[in-house]
Structure formats: C-alpha cells, structure tokens
Design a protein around this motif. Structure first.
Motif, PDB file in Angstrom:
ATOM      1  N   ASP A 172       0.868  -1.190   0.000  1.00  0.00           N
ATOM      2  CA  ASP A 172       0.000   0.000   0.000  1.00  0.00           C
ATOM      3  C   ASP A 172       0.901   1.234   0.000  1.00  0.00           C
ATOM      4  OD1 ASP A 172      -2.033   1.818   0.181  1.00  0.00           O
ATOM      5  OD2 ASP A 172      -2.810   1.124   2.110  1.00  0.00           O
ATOM      6  N   LEU A 173       1.431   1.553  -1.154  1.00  0.00           N
ATOM      7  CA  LEU A 173       2.445   2.598  -1.285  1.00  0.00           C
ATOM      8  C   LEU A 173       1.982   3.936  -0.743  1.00  0.00           C
ATOM      9  CD1 LEU A 173       5.123   3.728  -2.368  1.00  0.00           C
ATOM     10  CD2 LEU A 173       4.044   3.891  -4.636  1.00  0.00           C
ATOM     11  N   HIS A 174       0.761   4.327  -1.053  1.00  0.00           N
ATOM     12  CA  HIS A 174       0.315   5.671  -0.696  1.00  0.00           C
ATOM     13  C   HIS A 174       0.010   5.826   0.792  1.00  0.00           C
ATOM     14  CE1 HIS A 174      -0.989   6.236  -5.168  1.00  0.00           C
ATOM     15  NE2 HIS A 174       0.315   6.174  -5.005  1.00  0.00           N
ATOM     16  N   GLU A 204       0.495   8.873 -14.607  1.00  0.00           N
ATOM     17  CA  GLU A 204      -0.890   9.164 -14.961  1.00  0.00           C
ATOM     18  C   GLU A 204      -1.805   8.009 -14.544  1.00  0.00           C
ATOM     19  OE1 GLU A 204       1.676  11.349 -18.026  1.00  0.00           O
ATOM     20  OE2 GLU A 204       1.677   9.380 -17.073  1.00  0.00           O
ATOM     21  N   TYR A 205      -1.364   6.803 -14.839  1.00  0.00           N
ATOM     22  CA  TYR A 205      -2.135   5.610 -14.492  1.00  0.00           C
ATOM     23  C   TYR A 205      -2.353   5.535 -12.989  1.00  0.00           C
ATOM     24  CZ  TYR A 205      -3.359   0.592 -14.481  1.00  0.00           C
ATOM     25  OH  TYR A 205      -3.992  -0.613 -14.313  1.00  0.00           O
ATOM     26  N   GLU A 206      -1.301   5.777 -12.248  1.00  0.00           N
ATOM     27  CA  GLU A 206      -1.356   5.694 -10.784  1.00  0.00           C
ATOM     28  C   GLU A 206      -2.329   6.713 -10.205  1.00  0.00           C
ATOM     29  OE1 GLU A 206       1.908   5.890  -7.114  1.00  0.00           O
ATOM     30  OE2 GLU A 206       2.531   6.042  -9.217  1.00  0.00           O
ATOM     31  N   THR A 207      -2.298   7.918 -10.723  1.00  0.00           N
ATOM     32  CA  THR A 207      -3.197   8.973 -10.251  1.00  0.00           C
ATOM     33  C   THR A 207      -4.648   8.572 -10.458  1.00  0.00           C
ATOM     34  OG1 THR A 207      -1.552  10.672 -10.756  1.00  0.00           O
ATOM     35  CG2 THR A 207      -3.838  11.393 -10.522  1.00  0.00           C
ATOM     36  N   LYS A 208      -4.938   8.041 -11.632  1.00  0.00           N
ATOM     37  CA  LYS A 208      -6.310   7.650 -11.963  1.00  0.00           C
ATOM     38  C   LYS A 208      -6.810   6.519 -11.083  1.00  0.00           C
ATOM     39  CE  LYS A 208      -9.066   5.700 -15.758  1.00  0.00           C
ATOM     40  NZ  LYS A 208      -9.057   5.285 -17.195  1.00  0.00           N
ATOM     41  N   PHE A 209      -6.026   5.467 -10.967  1.00  0.00           N
ATOM     42  CA  PHE A 209      -6.527   4.275 -10.291  1.00  0.00           C
ATOM     43  C   PHE A 209      -6.445   4.370  -8.767  1.00  0.00           C
ATOM     44  CE2 PHE A 209      -6.207   2.760 -14.572  1.00  0.00           C
ATOM     45  CZ  PHE A 209      -7.309   1.939 -14.690  1.00  0.00           C
ATOM     46  N   SER A 210      -5.493   5.133  -8.253  1.00  0.00           N
ATOM     47  CA  SER A 210      -5.467   5.321  -6.800  1.00  0.00           C
ATOM     48  C   SER A 210      -6.656   6.167  -6.351  1.00  0.00           C
ATOM     49  CB  SER A 210      -4.158   5.981  -6.367  1.00  0.00           C
ATOM     50  OG  SER A 210      -4.023   7.266  -6.921  1.00  0.00           O
ATOM     51  N   SER A 211      -7.124   7.060  -7.228  1.00  0.00           N
ATOM     52  CA  SER A 211      -8.312   7.857  -6.897  1.00  0.00           C
ATOM     53  C   SER A 211      -9.564   6.999  -6.827  1.00  0.00           C
ATOM     54  CB  SER A 211      -8.501   8.967  -7.939  1.00  0.00           C
ATOM     55  OG  SER A 211      -8.903   8.432  -9.188  1.00  0.00           O
ATOM     56  N   MET A 212      -9.483   5.797  -7.414  1.00  0.00           N
ATOM     57  CA  MET A 212     -10.604   4.859  -7.374  1.00  0.00           C
ATOM     58  C   MET A 212     -10.484   3.900  -6.190  1.00  0.00           C
ATOM     59  SD  MET A 212     -10.574   4.078 -11.477  1.00  0.00           S
ATOM     60  CE  MET A 212     -11.714   2.707 -11.362  1.00  0.00           C
ATOM     61  N   GLY A 213      -9.481   4.122  -5.339  1.00  0.00           N
ATOM     62  CA  GLY A 213      -9.314   3.303  -4.140  1.00  0.00           C
ATOM     63  C   GLY A 213      -8.455   2.075  -4.334  1.00  0.00           C
TER      64      GLY A 213
END
Length: 218
Positions: free
Chosen positions: A184-186, A197-206
């Motif tokens: 759980d990096l974040h 870009e990918y990380e920003t999008k998918f981490s925002s989805m939980g």
C-alpha cells in the motif's frame, strides 16, 4: 485498448532533439549524448511522460531515458517533457526518449551504463503461458544485469497483486535483494514517490498500489 494510428507522431518525434531513433549507435556512449557522466536512470514503458518529466526536473544531476514502443504514446511523453521543462524555464538537457521494443534493450546499453531502472505498471500478463513476457521475468532481469551497475536498483510499481508476488520471486531468483516492499504505497512511509498518470487515476478509485525496490548484489 487499441491505439488509433497517428501518422503525424513519428515525424514529430524525429524532429525532436531529445528523441533518439538510432539508440543502438549510442551503446556505451550515452555520456556523449548527455555531455556529462551523471548516472543514467531508465524507465521501461514511460507512457505519457509525467513520471520521467517530473523526475528529471527534480533531479538535475541525473540523466533519464524513457522507452516505449508506441509512437502514439511516446509523442505525448515528448510533449509532457517539453511542457514541464518550459514551466520551469529550462531547456531539456537530461532526458532522452527512445521508441523501441524493450526486448532488445541489451543492444542499447553497455556494461555498467545504467544506475537504476523504473518499471511502472508494466503489463501483468496474468496467463501462465504469457508470464515470460513480464518485464520482471527472470529472462528480462538477466538482460538488465548486463548493463546495470553492481548495487543498482530496480523500482517496481503495480496494482496487480499476483504480478507483484510473482515478481518478488523473480527478483530473488535473479540475484536481487528486496530492500523495500509495501502493498500500500500511498499509505506507507516511502516519501520519494512520483505518481504516473495511471497511478493517479486508479489510486483515486481506491486501488492499492504495490511497490518494491530490488537491489543488484555487489
């Protein structure tokens, strides 16, 4: 998702001073391209360029090379690098982008020429018969060892847990030591992360992002 062909992408790339379409000519001579002897950090599968652009701005004493096979993707990485450097009133002087197939990577770099590799959200190839295509698979790791300096690191991020767990074993089998790992990096104590870009999008989805650092033994 199939990318729509962009016939204008290749001419735009070829006209750019930091896009290298003849990378084999620089094997063992990347210090001549960058005009310095700074460490070279390599991103395999650089996507649209946010990660490499922000790293290059933050770490002026490092040289960054991004590789992607699709002109239609790499052209946006080129534009992103230009945008970030322009916003910081700098000429692009520590970035190179290469359009090529990663399977031929050992023909582009010589022994001890690269100091770090970033693998960000590589294709997980979940079916067993396709596992050997993974960029963390042992055969790929052995290729990287031909040009990585001893003590160098591979930083690997993914949102695919099976891919992550399998990769831990690949690294160990290839003689790398896992020096940092989180599922759980974040929400971890790791402070040096720059998001793609990918990380920003998918981490925002939980979705949880997994990350490790594998060090090549001395």
């Amino acid at each position: 998702m199939r990318l729509r062909k962009k016939p204008w992408a290749r001419p735009e790339l070829e006209a750019c001073s930091f896009v290298v379409t003849n990378p084999y000519d620089y094997k063992g001579k990347w210090n001549e391209f960058f005009k310095n002897n700074n460490d070279i950090y390599l991103e395999l599968g650089c996507g649209r360029g946010k990660f490499i652009a922000e790293n290059a701005i933050k770490h002026r004493d490092k040289n960054y090379i991004g590789i992607d096979i699709k002109d239609e993707v790499l052209v946006y990485a080129k534009r992103k690098v230009e945008e970030v450097f322009r916003e910081n009133n700098r000429e692009v002087d520590n970035v190179a982008l290469i359009p090529m197939e990663i399977a031929f990577i050992e023909n582009v770099f010589d022994k001890d020429e690269v100091s770090r590799i970033f693998l960000n959200f590589s294709t997980p190839w979940p079916k067993k018969r396709h596992n050997k295509r993974r960029l963390t698979y042992v055969t790929f790791l052995e290729r990287y060892k031909r040009f990585l300096r001893k003590g160098s690191e591979i930083w690997f991020k993914t949102d695919h847990e099976d891919f992550f767990n399998d990769s831990i074993e690949y690294f160990k089998e290839a003689g790398f030591d896992i020096t940092y790992i989180t599922y759980d990096l974040h929400n971890s104590d790791f402070k040096e992360n720059i998001m793609t870009e990918y990380e920003t999008k998918f981490s925002s989805m939980g979705m949880k992002i997994m990350f490790l650092i594998a060090k090549l033994g001395v």
